[in-house]
Design a protein around this motif. Structure first.
Motif, short mmCIF file in Angstrom:
data_model
loop_
_atom_site.label_atom_id
_atom_site.label_comp_id
_atom_site.label_asym_id
_atom_site.label_seq_id
_atom_site.Cartn_x
_atom_site.Cartn_y
_atom_site.Cartn_z
N LYS A 89 0.83 -1.21 0.00
CA LYS A 89 0.00 0.00 0.00
C LYS A 89 0.86 1.25 0.00
O LYS A 89 0.58 2.23 -0.71
N TRP A 90 1.95 1.23 0.79
CA TRP A 90 2.79 2.43 0.90
C TRP A 90 3.45 2.75 -0.44
O TRP A 90 3.46 3.91 -0.87
N VAL A 91 4.01 1.73 -1.12
CA VAL A 91 4.65 1.96 -2.41
C VAL A 91 3.62 2.41 -3.44
O VAL A 91 3.87 3.32 -4.25
N SER A 92 2.44 1.81 -3.42
CA SER A 92 1.39 2.18 -4.36
C SER A 92 0.98 3.64 -4.17
O SER A 92 0.85 4.41 -5.14
N ASP A 93 0.78 4.05 -2.90
CA ASP A 93 0.41 5.44 -2.62
C ASP A 93 1.54 6.40 -3.01
O ASP A 93 1.28 7.50 -3.53
N TYR A 94 2.78 5.97 -2.77
CA TYR A 94 3.92 6.83 -3.10
C TYR A 94 4.02 7.04 -4.61
O TYR A 94 4.26 8.16 -5.08
N ILE A 95 3.81 5.98 -5.40
CA ILE A 95 3.88 6.11 -6.86
C ILE A 95 2.76 7.02 -7.38
O ILE A 95 2.98 7.88 -8.23
N LYS A 96 1.55 6.84 -6.85
CA LYS A 96 0.42 7.68 -7.29
C LYS A 96 0.64 9.14 -6.94
O LYS A 96 0.25 10.05 -7.69
N LEU A 97 1.26 9.40 -5.79
CA LEU A 97 1.46 10.77 -5.34
C LEU A 97 2.62 11.46 -6.04
O LEU A 97 2.51 12.63 -6.44
N SER A 98 3.74 10.75 -6.22
CA SER A 98 4.95 11.39 -6.72
C SER A 98 5.25 11.11 -8.19
O SER A 98 5.94 11.91 -8.84
N TRP A 99 4.78 9.96 -8.72
CA TRP A 99 5.15 9.58 -10.08
C TRP A 99 3.93 9.16 -10.91
O TRP A 99 3.98 8.24 -11.69
N ASN A 100 2.85 9.87 -10.71
CA ASN A 100 1.59 9.49 -11.36
C ASN A 100 1.67 9.60 -12.88
O ASN A 100 1.06 8.81 -13.61
N LYS A 101 2.44 10.57 -13.40
CA LYS A 101 2.50 10.81 -14.83
C LYS A 101 3.63 10.02 -15.51
O LYS A 101 3.80 10.11 -16.72
N SER A 102 4.40 9.29 -14.75
CA SER A 102 5.52 8.54 -15.33
C SER A 102 5.05 7.18 -15.82
O SER A 102 4.02 6.65 -15.38
#
Length: 442
Positions: A302-315
């Motif tokens: 969950k933490w990695v998923s939230d981190y990717i959505k928050l910081s690297w959503n457009k990548s």
């Protein structure tokens, strides 16, 4: 070669047979000497002492029978039960020994041998159905039947001695087990305190207990803990002072440059000042190691998923996760910075990124793969070193840095009691960065 094979065999036997836990080893240490001692005692009693007692007793009985045969009255009283010393006998005329040879006990065999040395008549010794020892002696035209109480030669309490030894051993083992568990309890308390402190978790109140050596180890651990905390506090204070002392003159320089007229020199000075500020921040972060942050328990998927959505959503990032929960202790700010450093580097040198989260045994893994150029094998051995910047392959640094990006990342992962390694991605054919940290129980 033969010596090596024997050594390997001994090592394998030792590895397989010796218990792993301390309590099991304590029990083994207690049981083996006890069994050896009891076995020696039983051997000495039965094979030596009891044999000697049986031999002397049977020798005396044989002498009494020999003396009985020398008495004339034996041959005069027929079909009448008579007593002589410890013997009870009856003389039956015109009879012979017609019993079959029986498997006698060791005591009766000893008695039979001693009797054969004393008399020359045909004879037979056995234990009858009533539990009495019968001695049949075939004398001319008569059969002498001698009855001896079994307790004279046979001791029915010998098994009680063996049972008593076994019972006593069990009691001693039980008492030893209780004391061993109490000693091991103090070792487990010390281990638990050291493990929690090492992971940065809140350490339970620990008081040294147990044997003198264990208490000394506990006191040494508490002293070490106090020294580490004092050194950490001093280092944090010193770094704060250095940060203030270095950034203050840079801020004044930057203000002075802003007052200058626009020119090529002004742009170069601004670039140099920004580079110096970035380098100072990197130096301080590397020296600090983010040591002031506390650990938090997170579910990695969950933490990695939230981190990717928050910081690297457009990548262009593909996230691969398992359905099971993976819990770990991380310093959120520090770990975010380490992961951000790895992903930002991947985005610079590739067009496709794949992040995987999974667990094996007691460890949790996060891998970052890309389809970029990768890093040469020679460079992989050096990029974790501070101030190293590769020339032949991509690096984790930009033009303003001094070679601390991956060194800081490794410092952060090491601070999480984990490891970081580089390899070639088998799926994307670029670089694969693998992070391993301890996994918590669900």
């Amino acid at each position: 070669m033969r010596y090596t094979s024997k050594f390997n065999l001994f090592y394998l036997i030792k590895k397989k047979l010796i218990p792993k836990s301390l309590l099991s080893r304590f029990i083994l240490i207690i049981i083996i000497p006890s069994l050896i001692g009891q076995s020696i005692a039983l051997h000495l009693f039965y094979e030596r002492h009891w044999y000697n007692v049986s031999y002397h007793t049977s020798s005396l009985l044989a002498s009494e029978i020999e003396s009985l045969l020398q008495q004339e009255t034996v041959y005069q009283n027929k079909n009448q039960i008579k007593n002589y010393l410890n013997l009870s006998y009856i003389l039956e005329p015109n009879k012979k020994i017609n019993t079959t040879t029986q498997n006698n006990s060791e005591e009766l065999e000893i008695f039979q041998k001693n009797l054969s040395k004393k008399i020359n008549y045909k004879h037979e010794v056995f234990l009858d159905e009533n539990g009495k020892i019968k001695v049949l002696i075939e004398i001319p035209k008569n059969l002498l039947i001698i009855t001896i109480p079994a307790k004279t030669l046979l001791n029915p309490t010998t098994y009680i001695f063996a049972l008593w030894i076994i019972f006593l051993t069990i009691i001693l083992l039980a008492v030893s087990l209780i004391f061993s568990k109490n000693q091991i309890k103090s070792i487990l308390e010390l281990t638990n305190a050291a493990e929690k402190y090492g992971r940065g978790e809140k350490m339970p109140e620990y008081k040294p207990s147990g044997a003198r050596e264990i208490r000394k180890a506990g006191i040494a651990f508490l002293k070490m803990k106090d020294r580490i905390e004092r050194q950490t506090a001093k280092r944090t204070q010193m770094l704060a002072m250095i940060s203030h002392d270095l950034k203050t003159p840079l801020t004044r320089m930057k203000l002075q440059v802003e007052l200058m007229d626009d020119s090529e020199e002004k742009e170069e000075l601004n670039h140099d000042i920004n580079s110096m500020q970035y380098m100072i921040s990197s130096y301080l972060d590397f020296a600090r190691g983010e040591g002031g942050e506390s650990f938090s328990k997170v579910e990695l998927n969950k933490w990695v998923s939230d981190y990717i959505k928050l910081s690297w959503n457009k990548s262009n990032i593909e996230l691969e996760q398992k359905k099971n929960n993976i819990f770990a202790q991380i310093k959120i700010y520090s770990f975010t910075r380490a992961l951000n450093n790895i992903i930002s580097n991947a985005t610079k040198y590739s067009t496709k990124i794949k992040i995987s989260v999974y667990s094996q045994n007691d460890n949790a893994f996060i891998t970052v793969e890309d389809n970029g150029k990768g890093i040469d094998n020679i460079e992989k051995n050096h990029v974790f070193k501070p101030f190293y910047r590769g020339n032949k392959a991509r690096t984790f640094e930009d033009s303003t840095n001094v070679g601390l990006g991956l060194a800081i990342t490794k410092e952060i992962i090491t601070g999480h009691y984990g490891s970081i390694s580089l390899a070639e991605s088998k799926t994307l054919k670029g670089l694969l960065v693998k992070i391993k940290i301890p996994k918590l129980a669900d």
